[in-house]
Design a protein around this motif. Sequence first.
Motif, short mmCIF file in Angstrom:
data_model
loop_
_atom_site.label_atom_id
_atom_site.label_comp_id
_atom_site.label_asym_id
_atom_site.label_seq_id
_atom_site.Cartn_x
_atom_site.Cartn_y
_atom_site.Cartn_z
N ARG A 127 0.84 -1.20 0.00
CA ARG A 127 0.00 0.00 0.00
C ARG A 127 0.88 1.26 0.00
N SER A 128 0.26 2.36 -0.35
CA SER A 128 0.96 3.64 -0.51
C SER A 128 1.48 4.18 0.82
N GLY A 129 2.69 4.70 0.80
CA GLY A 129 3.20 5.48 1.92
C GLY A 129 3.61 4.68 3.14
N VAL A 130 3.73 3.37 2.98
CA VAL A 130 4.06 2.56 4.15
C VAL A 130 5.59 2.48 4.31
N ASP A 131 6.02 2.56 5.57
CA ASP A 131 7.43 2.40 5.92
C ASP A 131 7.81 0.94 5.69
N LYS A 132 8.91 0.70 4.95
CA LYS A 132 9.28 -0.69 4.63
C LYS A 132 9.98 -1.39 5.79
N ASP A 133 10.34 -0.62 6.81
CA ASP A 133 10.91 -1.15 8.05
C ASP A 133 9.75 -1.80 8.83
N GLY A 134 9.85 -3.12 9.01
CA GLY A 134 8.78 -3.81 9.73
C GLY A 134 7.55 -4.05 8.87
N LEU A 135 7.73 -4.11 7.56
CA LEU A 135 6.60 -4.35 6.63
C LEU A 135 5.88 -5.66 7.00
N LEU A 136 4.58 -5.60 6.97
CA LEU A 136 3.76 -6.75 7.37
C LEU A 136 2.83 -7.19 6.24
N PRO A 137 2.40 -8.46 6.28
CA PRO A 137 1.45 -8.93 5.26
C PRO A 137 0.22 -8.03 5.18
N GLY A 138 -0.18 -7.45 6.31
CA GLY A 138 -1.35 -6.57 6.32
C GLY A 138 -1.13 -5.25 5.59
N ASP A 139 0.11 -5.00 5.19
CA ASP A 139 0.40 -3.78 4.42
C ASP A 139 0.22 -3.99 2.92
N MET A 140 -0.28 -5.17 2.54
CA MET A 140 -0.48 -5.49 1.13
C MET A 140 -1.96 -5.42 0.80
N LEU A 141 -2.27 -5.07 -0.45
CA LEU A 141 -3.65 -5.21 -0.89
C LEU A 141 -3.67 -5.78 -2.30
N VAL A 142 -4.87 -6.06 -2.78
CA VAL A 142 -5.01 -6.64 -4.11
C VAL A 142 -5.64 -5.61 -5.03
N VAL A 143 -5.07 -5.46 -6.22
CA VAL A 143 -5.64 -4.53 -7.20
C VAL A 143 -6.04 -5.31 -8.46
N ASP A 144 -6.97 -4.72 -9.19
CA ASP A 144 -7.36 -5.32 -10.47
C ASP A 144 -6.53 -4.71 -11.61
N GLU A 145 -6.89 -5.04 -12.85
CA GLU A 145 -6.03 -4.61 -13.95
C GLU A 145 -6.11 -3.10 -14.22
N ALA A 146 -7.08 -2.45 -13.60
CA ALA A 146 -7.13 -0.99 -13.71
C ALA A 146 -6.42 -0.32 -12.53
N GLY A 147 -5.90 -1.14 -11.61
CA GLY A 147 -5.17 -0.57 -10.48
C GLY A 147 -6.08 -0.23 -9.31
#
Lengths: 212, 212, 212, 212
Positions: free
Chosen positions: D46-66
């Motif tokens: 996801r946007s703007g997340v600190d990559k230090d300590g990145l967690l699975p919950g910081d991910m999301l799913v997008v479609d082909e239009a983003g």
Amino acid sequence: MASFEHLSTRLAELGRALYDRGWAMGTSGNYSAVLSTEPLRLVITRSGVDKDGLLPGDMLVVDEAGKAVMGAGKPSAETVVHLGVVHATGAGAVLHTHSVWNTLLSEGAPEGGSVEIAGYEMLKGLRDVATHEHTEQVPVVENTQDYERMARDVEAALSAHPEAHGLLLRGHGLYTWGRDLAEAKRHVEVFEFLFEVVSRSRAAAGGHDGGG
Amino acid sequence: MASFEHLSTRLAELGRALYDRGWAMGTSGNYSAVLSTEPLRLVITRSGVDKDGLLPGDMLVVDEAGKAVMGAGKPSAETVVHLGVVHATGAGAVLHTHSVWNTLLSEGAPEGGSVEIAGYEMLKGLRDVATHEHTEQVPVVENTQDYERMARDVEAALSAHPEAHGLLLRGHGLYTWGRDLAEAKRHVEVFEFLFEVVSRSRAAAGGHDGGG
Amino acid sequence: MASFEHLSTRLAELGRALYDRGWAMGTSGNYSAVLSTEPLRLVITRSGVDKDGLLPGDMLVVDEAGKAVMGAGKPSAETVVHLGVVHATGAGAVLHTHSVWNTLLSEGAPEGGSVEIAGYEMLKGLRDVATHEHTEQVPVVENTQDYERMARDVEAALSAHPEAHGLLLRGHGLYTWGRDLAEAKRHVEVFEFLFEVVSRSRAAAGGHDGGG
Amino acid sequence: MASFEHLSTRLAELGRALYDRGWAMGTSGNYSAVLSTEPLRLVITRSGVDKDGLLPGDMLVVDEAGKAVMGAGKPSAETVVHLGVVHATGAGAVLHTHSVWNTLLSEGAPEGGSVEIAGYEMLKGLRDVATHEHTEQVPVVENTQDYERMARDVEAALSAHPEAHGLLLRGHGLYTWGRDLAEAKRHVEVFEFLFEVVSRSRAAAGGHDGGG
């Protein structure tokens, strides 16, 4: 508002991470976060503490005069500078790191000058910067052991550069800040990255040109 | 006075950390702390041990002649240099690191000369240095495999530079010390930081000028 | 003689540590240890494995022809080079790392030449080197994808430099070895340290002179 | 096909490791993996997340239009570029890192040009490259805050360089990809290694020649 327990724990974690990066060797580096604004209370690292293995118990609370109102030990000698930054910027957290690259970059700038950084995407990590087509002026303030004077010089530099996100003390390191600790930490990383890039870029271009 | 158990545990922890920083590759580096002064007993790393995974059991105790009085294995070949530093300075702990930057900086200095470091805030991490307007002279001693001679040369250099907080063996590394291990560790970090800054600063200025 | 279990565990640990230092990015680097000499059996990393998180199960056993006799997967494509080094030197362990500094240093040497390293205390970390007044000749062998030829070239270089403790493949990395894994690991650290020192020292002296 | 749980866990682990290497300071860096191809679904930071300590919950799913179809927060602003890379290359994973060396190297290339890397064994870490006698052309695309335009420029560069394994955004970082996350991770390491080697090699040769 965050509690003392929360802020001292976060400051200690952050301090250990900055130490591990090599940005706070010896007992250099000091870190603070605003606990309350009315009255102003700042959680800050105590003086002379090794940042390796920094603990929440190494933090104390100071008032707006820099006097310790809670915790053991003496507040960092640079407390007055932290207070000056909070006063000038309204920051919620202030971080002072002391890296090889920020030291090198601060050396070349002319007295009363600044280091200019422009054109890098990483600049967008600075608050409210929305494009790489941004020019960041990082004021360079002369170093002194008179911290009252340093605080005044820092406030004057920030008054002259109200848009600045950080400043360099010559031969002494970076001061940066943010609305909260997460933003201040991001600013440290952005600046330390850019300082290394700018220094190496200048070296590759054949000289130490000293900045604008 | 700290116990053998305490000092050997602290020396091992510190040794692992210095290894992780890359300041004691191979089996380089050796570390000691004073266990008692009358009679003089020094806890010191044994010879030829890998600093990666250093353990309290890798330490032994030597007397003032450098003879092992406790522990398994042979004391570090440089034990006599540690004893010389303790003798000359009254230090409670002596650390010898062997980094890329201390090696590079030691190479350029003239014979019988020293490396001069001035104007950096980081200098205040050295004991009793209260201002960045300090000039630290780091004597450079020629390397030799005759450790008795090295010990005499080190004592002579310290006699000529009684204010020094560390010295460089040419192509061989840094010796620094402190009242206790915490101070000696701080001195290692301060010097290694400054050696990198000075080396990079000279390179940026266009040459390897060799120091004063 | 050490067991397969012991050697595969130690190789995996060592492989993870070399990865962490940045000396085996991508799937570069391969590591072996002699399991028995009559008949010759070598424990070696399998081909194409990421060294990040290397596990004992990533090792297999090959015979003197380089054919896998135990374990899953294909042996490293450079198995024949490991066997050549064992054949030429009688080594008990062979380590191949691929660092930035060893790559840079290998580039400048003339064809059929070597990199000369002299005068550094760190040289004493190499087996049977008793003084810094030692000159180590590190032969540089041309890179090729014909590993049979590489093995012959490596054996020829070692025959021409019987005193060598390591060799460089141009643009490809270091091969070093030791009586056992501990000695081979020490040699990696000694060489990688010296390669960085020599490269930076040449750069500071104003150029990339290419070695002797 | 891997599950969301698997991919988000792996992306988070990888993100933390890239942060630790210093390749994603601040909130820079973004990472994705294809969850399904018909219809196209991408797991992305996801946007703007600190990559230090990145967690699975910081991910999301997008479609082909983003457009986000699962997960909290806004997808990375560069989602459209990830989709463009997937579209142009059929990649299963796309990684964007932002290192000091990739930034420096991208600066010197002429507009519409590329950085040429040839002769290094490490090139074999790139998919289907079987020899060091390979010339990798890394296209350099101008940076912009108009991500739709950036995606088109990236697709055009990939169309002009169908053999490319990565590309540089000027002053902004590396995009690389692979059939799966393991291959994309390997490509990051290969490129970051080579960028440092090429930059240092040029500096040693006496200048910043800017690439081909």
